[in-house]
Write an enzyme that holds these catalytic residues in place. Structure first.
Site, PDB file in Angstrom:
ATOM      1  N   GLU A 265      67.981  33.492  -2.343  1.00 62.00           N
ATOM      2  CA  GLU A 265      68.669  34.578  -1.651  1.00 62.00           C
ATOM      3  C   GLU A 265      67.851  34.830  -0.399  1.00 62.00           C
ATOM      4  OE1 GLU A 265      69.880  37.610  -0.021  1.00 62.00           O
ATOM      5  OE2 GLU A 265      68.638  38.627  -1.495  1.00 62.00           O
ATOM      6  N   CYS A 299      68.028  42.822   3.117  1.00 60.88           N
ATOM      7  CA  CYS A 299      68.922  41.682   3.376  1.00 60.88           C
ATOM      8  C   CYS A 299      70.368  42.160   3.445  1.00 60.88           C
ATOM      9  CB  CYS A 299      68.744  40.609   2.321  1.00 60.88           C
ATOM     10  SG  CYS A 299      68.886  41.209   0.652  1.00 60.88           S
TER      11      CYS A 299
HETATM   12  P1  NDP Z   1      58.843  34.826   3.553  1.00 59.05           P
HETATM   13  O1  NDP Z   1      60.088  34.070   3.337  1.00 59.05           O
HETATM   14  O2  NDP Z   1      57.716  34.176   4.266  1.00 59.05           O
HETATM   15  O3  NDP Z   1      58.240  35.317   2.140  1.00 59.05           O
HETATM   16  C1  NDP Z   1      58.970  35.523   0.952  1.00 59.05           C
HETATM   17  C2  NDP Z   1      58.130  35.083  -0.240  1.00 59.05           C
HETATM   18  O4  NDP Z   1      57.904  33.677  -0.165  1.00 59.05           O
HETATM   19  C3  NDP Z   1      56.741  35.713  -0.294  1.00 59.05           C
HETATM   20  O5  NDP Z   1      56.349  35.874  -1.630  1.00 59.05           O
HETATM   21  C4  NDP Z   1      55.886  34.651   0.386  1.00 59.05           C
HETATM   22  O6  NDP Z   1      54.516  34.733   0.080  1.00 59.05           O
HETATM   23  C5  NDP Z   1      56.513  33.412  -0.205  1.00 59.05           C
HETATM   24  N1  NDP Z   1      56.251  32.191   0.542  1.00 59.05           N
HETATM   25  C6  NDP Z   1      55.999  32.055   1.874  1.00 59.05           C
HETATM   26  N2  NDP Z   1      55.824  30.750   2.182  1.00 59.05           N
HETATM   27  C7  NDP Z   1      55.966  30.056   1.035  1.00 59.05           C
HETATM   28  C8  NDP Z   1      55.905  28.675   0.704  1.00 59.05           C
HETATM   29  N3  NDP Z   1      55.645  27.746   1.633  1.00 59.05           N
HETATM   30  N4  NDP Z   1      56.096  28.300  -0.568  1.00 59.05           N
HETATM   31  C9  NDP Z   1      56.350  29.211  -1.510  1.00 59.05           C
HETATM   32  N5  NDP Z   1      56.425  30.537  -1.277  1.00 59.05           N
HETATM   33  C10 NDP Z   1      56.241  30.955  -0.013  1.00 59.05           C
HETATM   34  O7  NDP Z   1      59.204  36.169   4.260  1.00 59.05           O
HETATM   35  P2  NDP Z   1      58.223  37.149   5.072  1.00 59.05           P
HETATM   36  O8  NDP Z   1      57.617  38.064   4.108  1.00 59.05           O
HETATM   37  O9  NDP Z   1      57.261  36.390   5.934  1.00 59.05           O
HETATM   38  O10 NDP Z   1      59.251  37.885   6.014  1.00 59.05           O
HETATM   39  C11 NDP Z   1      59.709  37.214   7.181  1.00 59.05           C
HETATM   40  C12 NDP Z   1      61.185  37.428   7.387  1.00 59.05           C
HETATM   41  O11 NDP Z   1      61.894  36.921   6.261  1.00 59.05           O
HETATM   42  C13 NDP Z   1      61.600  38.893   7.462  1.00 59.05           C
HETATM   43  O12 NDP Z   1      61.414  39.405   8.734  1.00 59.05           O
HETATM   44  C14 NDP Z   1      63.051  38.788   7.063  1.00 59.05           C
HETATM   45  O13 NDP Z   1      63.820  38.386   8.159  1.00 59.05           O
HETATM   46  C15 NDP Z   1      63.053  37.684   6.017  1.00 59.05           C
HETATM   47  N6  NDP Z   1      63.018  38.241   4.651  1.00 59.05           N
HETATM   48  C16 NDP Z   1      64.186  38.360   3.979  1.00 59.05           C
HETATM   49  C17 NDP Z   1      64.194  38.945   2.733  1.00 59.05           C
HETATM   50  C18 NDP Z   1      65.453  39.122   1.985  1.00 59.05           C
HETATM   51  O14 NDP Z   1      65.562  40.036   1.179  1.00 59.05           O
HETATM   52  N7  NDP Z   1      66.436  38.276   2.180  1.00 59.05           N
HETATM   53  C19 NDP Z   1      62.983  39.445   2.095  1.00 59.05           C
HETATM   54  C20 NDP Z   1      61.784  39.230   2.882  1.00 59.05           C
HETATM   55  C21 NDP Z   1      61.830  38.651   4.101  1.00 59.05           C
HETATM   56  P3  NDP Z   1      53.535  35.549   1.098  1.00 59.05           P
HETATM   57  O15 NDP Z   1      53.897  36.955   0.959  1.00 59.05           O
HETATM   58  O16 NDP Z   1      52.193  35.257   0.605  1.00 59.05           O
HETATM   59  O17 NDP Z   1      53.794  35.001   2.477  1.00 59.05           O
END
Ligand code: NDP
Length: 499
Positions: A265, A299
């Protein structure tokens, strides 16, 4: 007064004896990592929420091995025993919503009412799936061959990796963990590294239950290191992820190497269509709540307001006045309607989007600026762009910011076309008194969730949730639909033989 007896097993005292480090849950043991990180309150950077261990690669491997053993044991538990575990988790979360919601708001920055509401809702996911433990009913059929019966039932998929974001640190994780456990799986949870305190709090509750050692693991650490290693592991049978599109695509690419099942998602660019026959005050309140709830970091946020020319000027006047009147402040302060954004990086990205929108020709009617408050934090004012077009980047990219854009349209048909003109497709909404328009919109909006005279954000737990396009990939989450992801189907043929 502190005494050694008050040390919880999941905490470790640092050299000064004052700050405790919260640990990871590895193969059933609370363990320190190679390094630890600090977590600060985005409403007040002088407030250290805590120190948090970062899991090592060896710990991840060890916990995945133990999870495999524990999963077989858990799957063999009686239904009511599993149900009791899920009920206990859910009931405790609901009972402690005030305390855990305060912690959540302190580390994430959403106003306290939203933090408490999130924890309570998270508890409801567990009690909902507690009941689902007893509702796992298969299908049966006669074979096309004589005297053979067919029994179709679902079994646990195995070890599930859950990777969750910071914006709903407790609820999103819970709507994944609860069905995973309900359907007999082991869970290895990698929460967002920016909201670890809520993750430890939930893990403490789960770990105390009647579950096999190592059934549930917490592996805090950075996404790029421990998260990447987790999604590349052949020891994982399924990955459920919520986060950004680029990371989601990377996870999908890693998962396919092992043919691991994935569910994702991701972002969206949700539109709320406001028709000329809408109740004006309702439309404005839906737009304000949808755009700025959770500081716009949802989201399901209403980041595009597609407004009929017949109501545009009146709507915009009230919308801008409403945004300007919003009380921005410390998440735990009474009366605050919008807290800070989650991090310095997010704040900078948001301010960059404000500049980008203006450079694209959008008119910034209010907000969109960094705010100084009595405490140092990542505050910005809710921003409204006017006179935007749907091809502007601020209307095509997920900003995850307290920013929304008004797009003026001349008809219902044009509104629908603009709503659907996006790479995403999570939620959409219409505000109208016309049954005909509402019905047509409900059936023709290309989103996984559609709302009528309701915000684009805010969904129930007992029905499916998910989107189309770049917003989602794989089976739906929540409700009974979750069984599709957390189980695998087995078809049994039975020949009983002659009587
Ligand atoms: P990310 O997609 O980077 O992070 C989401 C999760 O994935 C976190 O637990 C993160 O860990 C983890 N993650 C990051 N890189 C990897 C990888 N290579 N392999 C496995 N897991 C990974 O989102 P961000 O927190 O950086 O937010 C950036 C943007 O993403 C926001 O501005 C928004 O646009 C979008 N976003 C959308 C969401 C939604 O509900 N659809 C929720 C959050 C973000 P870690 O925290 O350690 O980086």
């Amino acid at each position: 007064m502190w005494s050694p007896k008050s040390i919880l097993p999941q905490t470790k005292f640092c050299c000064l004896g004052r700050i405790v480090t919260k640990l990871n849950l590895i193969a059933g043991e609370w363990l320190a990592g190679e390094i630890e990180i600090e977590n600060r309150n985005p409403s007040d950077l002088s407030d250290l929420v805590g120190m948090f261990a970062q899991a090592s690669s060896d710990q991840l491997d060890a916990t995945l091995d133990q999870a495999r053993i524990a999963q077989a044991e858990w799957a063999a538990y009686g239904l009511e025993r599993k149900q009791a575990v899920l009920n206990a988790i859910g009931n405790e979360m609901m009972a402690r919503a005030e305390e855990l919601g305060t912690l959540l708001s302190r580390e994430e920055g959403k106003p306290l009412a939203e933090g408490k509401g999130e924890v309570y809702r998270a508890g409801q996911f567990f009690t909902y799936y507690a009941a689902e433990c007893l509702r796992q009913i298969g299908e049966n059929a006669d074979s096309v061959r004589p005297d053979i019966e067919v029994d179709v039932r679902r079994e646990a998929v195995g070890v599930v990796a859950i990777i969750s974001p910071w914006n709903f640190p407790t609820a999103t994780a819970s709507w994944k963990i609860a069905p995973a456990l309900c359907y007999g799986n082991a869970v290895v949870w990698k929460p967002a590294n920016i909201t670890p305190a809520s993750a430890v709090a939930l893990t403490e509750i789960i770990e105390r239950q009647d579950i096999p050692k190592g059934l549930f693991s917490l592996v805090m650490g950075s996404g790029r290191s421990i998260g990447q290693r987790l999604v590349e592991s052949p020891k994982v049978n399924a990955i459920s992820f919520t986060g950004s599109v680029p990371v989601g695509k990377g996870i999908a690419a890693a998962a396919i190497q092992n043919l691991t099942k994935v569910q994702m998602e991701m972002g969206s660019k949700n539109a709320l269509a406001v028709m000329d026959d809408a109740d004006l005050d309702l439309a404005v309140s839906l737009a304000l709540g949808g755009a700025f709830g959770g500081t716009g970091q949802k989201c399901t946020a209403s980041s595009r307001l597609v407004v009929h020319a017949g109501i545009h000027d009146a709507f915009v006047e009230k919308l801008v006045a409403g945004a300007q009147a919003m009380k921005v402040g410390h998440a735990l302060e009474a009366g605050v309607q919008m807290g800070p954004v989650v991090s310095a990086q997010q704040l900078q990205e948001n301010l960059d989007y404000v500049a980008l929108g203006q450079s694209e020709g959008a008119e910034l009617a209010c907000g969109g600026a960094r705010l100084e408050m009595p405490t140092e934090g990542f505050y910005m004012s809710p921003g409204v762009f006017l006179n935007t077009t749907n091809d502007m980047r601020v209307n095509r990219e997920e900003m995850f910011a307290p920013l929304t854009s008004v797009i003026k349209v001349g008809s219902y048909d044009e509104a629908l076309s603009v709503v659907n003109d996006t790479n995403f497709g999570l939620t959409s909404g219409i505000v109208t008194k016309s049954l005909a328009r509402a019905t047509h919109f409900r059936r023709n909006a290309r989103t996984g969730v559609v709302t009528v005279n309701l915000p684009t954000a805010g969904t129930d737990y007992h029905v499916p949730f998910g989107g189309r396009g770049d917003s989602s990939y794989g089976p739906r989450e929540q409700g009974k639909a979750a069984a599709e992801f957390y189980t695998t189907v087995k078809t049994a043929y039975i020949s009983a033989g002659p009587v």
